[in-house]
Every structure is written in C-alpha cells, then in structure tokens.
Design an enzyme around this catalytic site. Structure first.
Site, PDB file in Angstrom:
ATOM      1  N   CYS A  68      28.806  64.449  48.006  1.00 28.31           N
ATOM      2  CA  CYS A  68      28.172  63.124  47.969  1.00 28.31           C
ATOM      3  C   CYS A  68      29.199  62.019  47.737  1.00 28.31           C
ATOM      4  O   CYS A  68      29.276  61.066  48.495  1.00 28.31           O
ATOM      5  CB  CYS A  68      27.098  63.070  46.888  1.00 28.31           C
ATOM      6  N   HIS A  69      29.989  62.148  46.663  1.00 26.94           N
ATOM      7  CA  HIS A  69      30.938  61.073  46.357  1.00 26.94           C
ATOM      8  C   HIS A  69      32.325  61.586  46.031  1.00 26.94           C
ATOM      9  O   HIS A  69      33.103  60.904  45.385  1.00 26.94           O
ATOM     10  CB  HIS A  69      30.399  60.194  45.218  1.00 26.94           C
ATOM     11  N   GLY A  70      32.625  62.830  46.447  1.00 29.33           N
ATOM     12  CA  GLY A  70      33.990  63.337  46.365  1.00 29.33           C
ATOM     13  C   GLY A  70      34.499  63.658  44.979  1.00 29.33           C
ATOM     14  O   GLY A  70      35.609  63.254  44.619  1.00 29.33           O
TER      15      GLY A  70
END
Lengths: 169, 417, 259
Positions: free
Chosen positions: A133-135
């Site tokens: 999703c956001h690394g």
C-alpha cells in the site's frame, strides 16, 4: 431581599439544568456503547492451528478475530539475520528473542501498522515483508525497517499447546 | 412567517443571517406567540415530536444490528436482545415507543376533535396530520413484520391480502407487493426499506405541519381567534417549552414503566415464535392501535366493502373540516356536540375492544352497530348539528373569563350561560 | 390538569385491559411466587442452577435452546456458575466443528463461546423422532406463550387422566393447561427424577419451578439489569419532573396566569 430571591431562582434553574444534563448523558451512552463489540464478539474463542505441515521457509496465514495471522517457520539464516540486527538501527527497537519465544516460529498479526493493509511475504529490502500500500519494509522478525509504518507488526497472545499446535488468543 | 423583522445583534450573526436566516427562524420559534390558556392536552404535539425522534434514533441503532433476511431476521433480533450492548433496552424502547407514539397521537387527534382545531383556517394542518397518521400506521405495520415472528408473518399476509379485494387487478397487486407467491424474503426486505424511509417522510410532514400551524397560530381551549402578540399570548420560550417539558416527563415515566417493567405486555406472545408459513396462530390480532379499524373491517361481511369501509373510516377524517358545519370551534360552547363527542370516544373504544375479540355472535353485532354509529357521527350528526345546535355565547377574548375571576373554563362558561 | 391525568390513566388501563381479555377462555394457572417479579425482582441463583440441571438432564434430549451459549451460564444476572464451572459444563458436550484442513467435519469438546448443542440436526429430524410434533426451541418459550411462566409451570404439572368421553390417539396425552388439552409430550417429571447437588428435594413441583425459572432467564437474560436500570430511571424521572414542575411554576409566576 430581591437578591435572595434571584439566588434561589438561579439555584432551582441550575439544578434542573444539571439534573437534565445527567439524564441526557445517561441516555446517550447506550446509543454509543451499542456500537462497541458485543458479547458474542468478545467471547470469540481462540483459534488452534495445526502447524505440522509447515516446512521451514514457509508461511501460513490463518484468520483470527477477522484478521490474518502469519505463522512462519523461519530458516536458520533468517533467525541469524534477525538476531544480528543492532537495536540502534531499529525504528521500534525490539529484540528478536522477545518477538519469537521459539525462534523457529514467528507468529504475528499480518497487519501493517501504517494503515492496516496486509504485507506481502518474502518481499522488500530486508527479506521479510513488504507492504504494497505505502511501501513499508519489514525484516525477518516482522520489525519495521523502512517506510511510513510507525511500529513493528504486532505479536498476538499465543502458546504452543503441543509441538504441532499453536493456540492463538 | 415572522411577525416582526429580526436583526441579530452581532456582526457575524447578521452576516450569516443575511445569507441563511436560521437566526430569524430560531427567533421566530422562541418568540412565537402562544395562547396562554393552552391546557395540558396541548402538550401532546411536543410529546409526539419526542416520540418521532426516539423512534428514529432507536430505529437507526437497531438497523445497525438487524438483518433483513427471512432466515436471519428472527435470529438477529434475538442477537440484539442478548448480545448487543444495551440492545434489549433499545429494542424495548423502539417496540413500546410505537405504542406510546400511537397513544399520544390519539390524544392529539381527540384533543383536536374536542376543541375544533381542524376548522378554518387550520384545515391544511389537519389534513397533513391525517397523512402523518396514515404513514404512522404503515410504518408501524411494516415494523411489526421485521422480527419475522408468527404475528409478523401472518399480519403481513392478512394485511397485504386486503389489496386482493380490488376487482380485476387485486391479485396482481398482491403478488407485486409480495415479490413472490406468498409473503417471503422479498417482502421482508422491501418492508424493511420502506419502514426505514417512512419516518423521514413523517419528519418532513411534521415540519410542514408545524409550519402550517405557525401561520394562523395555535387554537386554544376557548376556540376563539386571538390577536397576536397580545395580552392573550405568551412567548413560546420559556413558557410553553417548560410546560411541554413537564408534560413530556410525566409521559416518559409511563413510557419507562412499560419499557422496564412490562416490555412485552403490548406485544403478542406469538411473535416470539419464528414465522412458519404452514401454521397460522389461533388468534390473529393486530396491535392495539389498529384494533378499531380492524373491527370495522371485520364488521362488513363483504370483502371489498370491508376494505372500503376501513379505508373510509380513516379518510373521512380528512373531510372533517367541511363535514362539521358549526362556526364555533370549542366544544366548551357547544353543549350538544360535547355529548356526541363523548359518545364518539366511547364508540371508538368499543370498536377497539371488539376488534380484539373473535368476530362472532354478540361481538360481531356490537362491532356492526359501532361501525354504523362511527359513520353516522361524521356523515349525519356533525353536518346537522352545525345548523341545529344552540351554542353558548363565546367570550370576546381569552383573558376575559380570566379577568372575570377564574381561569377555570367550566366556571367561566357557567357565568356566560 | 386533574382531568388530564385521569384520562391518561384511563387510556392506559384500557390498553392493558384489552390484552388481558385477549385470552378470555384461559384456565386458572397454578400460582407460585416468582422471585423475578416486581420492581426489584431478581432470579434465584439456586433455582437457575437447578433449573439448568433439569433442562440438561430432562428437556434437552428433545428441546433445543439455540440462542444460548455456554458462556451465558457464567454471565452476571444468570445462573452465575463460576467461569471454571461453565467451562467444565461446555467441555462435557461434544460440539461439531469444521471443516478442518482436509475438509472434514470433526467433533471437539465444547467451549464457552459455543451455542448449546442441538438435540436434532434439523426440524424435520426432530419431528420424525417425536411422532410428527416439533419440540419447540426453548430459548424464548416463556415469552412465546400467552400465560408465560405460570403457563409453563402449570403445564409441567398438569398431566391428568383424560375425563370420560375424551379419547386420545397414540402418543397424545391429556394436560389440563394445554390449549385444547391435548399434548404430544408425555409427562416428563416424577419425584426424584434428578438429584440436586444442593440437597433440595426434587419434587415435581420443585423441578417445575426451577426449570421454569431457568426458562424465564433464558428468554430474558437481562431481566435483572432491566429492573435495576428501570428503578433508577423512574426515580430519576420523578426527581427531574419535580424540579421542572417548580421551575415551571416560577416561570409562569412572571405573568399573572395560573396553570
């Protein structure tokens, strides 16, 4: 005389308002509390997982209280890698020994501590998990190493019932 | 709407009010001149607003836990009663709230009948009220279906079958209402949807009801027009607010007694048995507030005419402002009407009573006589009475009897005659 | 104002009256004093625990209680078994679970979160085993019968020889409190049928009372908190009403009008 009268009136009205406010509060609470987990949810039993079929280097995912739990049978390299990490390199310092009582088995809630996505297994820069999703990058102990997540992945309450069975919860 | 121009004192208030005159509205509502001689029968408007809001709030909560599916509805209600935090409380408030709502609305309607509040210039208020009442019945009926007990199921079957009385298209309409060949899951889901919708329609109509009320202002026990604002009126806040609040609290004590100590007395035991399409309960009885109309329905031996009679019994109320030909509003000054009024009250209570009894023998005979009288009252007695009745002289203002020494209307009236 | 209250009270009486007259043909039920009636009514824990025993040992072979879980037995306001006792009770039942990783159903000892086990797989099986009559689920049975607890209590003790002229089919019994007097459940209770741990003598009357108390709790598990909250709510409302009444008097005294 006039002043006294005003005081008494003020007291009556203040008391009425105050008592009324208590009632409103007491009425509102059930309307709020009804959205909290109900008795049947709170009573949800623990889950027992048979892990005899998990070979080293493999992860199984089981559902517990509606969330995924990763159960990974770690290889010796992974354990060594996790133990070698220096505490000062960690955003959320936790020893691997504290996270995996039995170093061969890592049992943790498979939920990214950033915004709740489920990280992918054996991905990312630290051979652990990677949240698409956001690394966020997690290491082989499920600790946050890089990315926006604030803390390590959570370890649920669990115990080994016998050599092959883990009871979560 | 407002009787005088209102300008907010603060700059921000003025800026806001010029764009959206909410402060003008608030000022209107607080300053709204209300006859000072309103008695406690007038507090039921406020009580009804409370009932509506209570039903909407508890209903929203229940909808968060209820499952509108024939296989799960009954289980989900039990889940609410057992497991959901305070679920039992919220459901019992909602279920008994329906009865309290109807209790209040009947008092409200009969107050209007006694004091002639439906007469010019308040016909629109009255007609909106009748529509609200009809919607309340629809909402109550569909809500009763949702727990999917035996009474839910068979009540739904019987009431929807009323439509089959319509010639030619009746059967088609019933199938359409059901979404199948019997009351079943599609019926339940649509009833849930409509049960959710109707309270908001009612809320909208209540706004119109109050708006229409604020144009001519309240009727009052003396039933004469008053100049407003004048010595005859008081501002709504704090005088009427506190009085409504007092009456509401009395009402809530009764309400609380039902909810906490006899929560199931107004319901029917059979509704704690899960719906079974193969077995009909021995006695099918609607909720108490529908019993008078149920009695009218059963008193007519013809299927179609029975339905027509039941519907007319409600719709006839909408024509009341024109059926009642008397120029005098309040029954206080109409000695004959007052007698007939109480006979009508008794008649409706009798209808309610026989509605709960088996439709046979003496009960059926009583139901027929009471039904006939119900229509006689509205279609014959009221129009004729307006011309024949010798009314008492009415005072010029509502302060007049008060200045005469007693606020008691009966005493004032005695003095007049 | 007097008239106002008179009318209010009258209308409430009227409503209650209608419901009482609904079952006009009902017989007089046996009376006993129930600890859970009244403003402060509470369940008798002993009766609930004994009632649970009667249910398990006698009724549960035919009657399900599908809305109850074993955890309920330890909950406040109920029989209040200790958590350990409730766990032991749950574990004494075999619960069907599954499917496991191989796709098979298996049985395991019950847990607190499990629902009471069902005597039959489904309604049809229950009917087939009971001569066509479905033994009703007892979770809300008390609320599903017009006479409530008095009815159940009486029915359990209402078995009699049929009066002359009444013939009964096979598997049908005569009960003086049953609607229509014909019941497909045989008399289940006899003195000493169960052995109570607390030394209470297990007469038919005692067992009927205990199991009915248990059923009342099963149907209305929050009855005690309802009574407690209700008392507080009504006392609160009365206090606020008095305060508002005097506030109202004070406010209206500003103008020379009586209310």
């Amino acid at each position: 005389m006039a002043e006294k009268k005003t005081n008494r009136r003020d007291f009556l009205f203040t008391a009425t308002y105050a008592v009324g406010a208590v009632g409103v509060g007491a009425t509102v609470w059930p309307m709020i509390d009804q959205m909290n987990p109900d008795a049947s949810v709170k009573a949800l039993a623990s889950t027992e997982v048979d892990v005899s079929s998990v070979s080293p280097g493999k992860t199984i995912t089981v559902l517990w209280r509606g969330k995924p739990v990763f159960i990974r049978r770690r290889t010796n390299e992974e354990i060594a890698e996790a133990k070698a990490v220096k505490m000062e390199d960690l955003k959320h310092p936790e020893k691997d020994e504290d996270r995996a009582k039995n170093p061969e088995w890592l049992v943790m809630l498979g939920v990214c501590t950033h915004l709740g996505c489920v990280p992918l297994d054996q991905k990312g820069d630290y051979n652990g998990w990677f949240c698409p999703c956001h690394g966020s990058h997690y290491d082989t102990s499920g600790r946050i190493r890089k990315g926006p997540a604030p803390t390590n992945m959570e370890i649920p309450k669990y115990e080994f019932v016998d050599a092959n069975t883990i009871k979560i919860g | 709407m407002s009787d005088h121009e209102y300008t907010p004192k603060s700059k921000v208030g003025k800026w806001f009010n010029d764009r959206l005159p909410l402060l003008t509205l608030a000022n209107h509502l607080t300053e709204y001149p209300t006859p000072k001689n309103l008695n406690y029968w007038w507090t039921f408007g406020g009580i009804l607003t409370f009932c509506l809001i209570t039903q909407i709030v508890t209903g929203l909560v229940l909808a968060m836990h209820y499952i509108a599916h024939a296989d799960m509805a009954f289980d989900s209600v039990e889940h609410i009663m057992r497991d959901v935090n305070y679920g039992w409380l919220i459901r019992y408030i909602h279920a008994n709230g329906a009865s309290m709502f109807f209790l209040a609305v009947y008092i409200h309607i009969f107050r209007s009948l006694f004091y002639g509040s439906y007469k010019a210039p308040r016909e629109i208020i009255w007609i909106i009220g009748i529509i609200i009442y009809l919607l309340m019945m629809a909402a109550a009926f569909m809500g009763y279906v949702l727990p999917w007990g035996q009474m839910s199921f068979w009540g739904a079957t019987v009431i929807t079958n009323l439509f089959s009385a319509i010639p030619l298209i009746g059967e088609g309409i019933v199938t359409w209402l059901w979404g199948g060949y019997s009351v079943d899951n599609p019926t339940l889901t649509r009833f849930f949807t409509l049960h959710y919708l109707i309270p908001f329609l009612i809320l909208g109509l209540v706004v119109l009801h109050i708006w229409a009320l604020h144009v001519p202002g309240n009727n009052n026990p003396v039933g004469i027009d008053i100049k407003k604002p004048s010595k005859d009126t008081v501002p709504f806040h704090p005088y009427i607010v506190i009085k409504d609040g007092f009456a509401l609290l009395m009402f809530m004590i009764v309400f609380a007694f039902f909810v906490f100590y006899t929560p199931n007395i107004l319901g029917h035991a059979d509704n704690y048995i899960e719906a079974n399409p193969l077995v009909t309960p021995a006695h099918i009885v609607p909720e108490w507030y529908l019993l008078p109309f149920y009695a009218i329905l059963r008193s007519v031996p013809d299927k179609l005419l029975g339905v027509v009679a039941m519907l007319s019994a409600i719709l006839i109320l909408a024509a009341l402002p024109w059926l009642d030909t008397s120029k005098i509003r309040s029954a206080v000054f109409r000695p004959l009407y007052r007698q007939f009024y109480w006979i009508l009250v008794a008649d409706v209570l009798i209808l309610g009573y026989v509605g709960a009894m088996p439709a046979e023998g003496l009960y059926l005979l009583i139901a027929r006589i009471a039904t006939a009288y119900y229509f006689l009252h509205f279609l014959v007695i009221l129009p004729v009475l307006g011309f024949k009745e010798k009314t008492l002289p009415i005072p010029l203002s509502i302060t007049e009897p008060i200045l005469g020494g007693s606020p008691n209307l009966a005493a004032a009236k005695k003095k007049e005659s | 104002m007097k008239n106002f209250f008179k009318a209010l009270i009258l209308s409430i009486f009227f409503i209650s009256f209608q419901y009482n007259t609904n079952a006009a043909e009902k017989v007089e039920y046996l009376k006993t004093d129930w600890s859970f009636k009244g403003l402060f009514g509470k369940f008798d824990r002993g009766a609930l625990q004994r009632g649970y025993q009667v249910y398990t040992e006698v009724c549960s072979s035919c009657h399900s209680m599908k809305y109850l879980s074993y955890r309920n037995l330890a909950e406040k306001g109920g029989p209040e078994f200790t958590e350990a006792q409730a766990k032991a009770i749950a574990a004494s039942f075999e619960v069907k679970d599954g499917p496991n990783a191989d796709g098979d159903m298996f049985t395991r000892p019950g847990k607190l979160s499990d629902k009471f086990i069902m005597p039959y797989e489904n309604v049809q099986a229950a009917q087939a085993a009971n001569g066509g009559a479905y033994p009703p689920d007892m979770s809300v049975l008390v609320k599903a019968r017009g006479g409530g607890v008095d009815y159940i209590y009486s029915l359990l003790q209402g078995y009699e020889d049929p009066p002359v002229g009444v013939t009964l089919d096979d598997g049908v019994y005569y009960n003086k409190y049953m609607y229509g007097n014909k019941i497909k459940m045989a008399n289940q209770l006899s003195d000493g049928l169960v052995e109570y741990n607390d030394g209470t003598s297990a007469t038919v009357e005692q067992m009927s009372k205990d199991v009915t108390t248990f059923l009342m709790w099963a149907a209305e598990p929050h009855l005690e908190s309802r009574h407690r909250m209700g008392f507080k709510a009504i006392v609160y409302l009365i206090i606020l009403t008095v305060l508002v009444y005097f506030s109202m008097k004070r406010i209206w005294s500003r103008i020379e009008t009586k209310i």
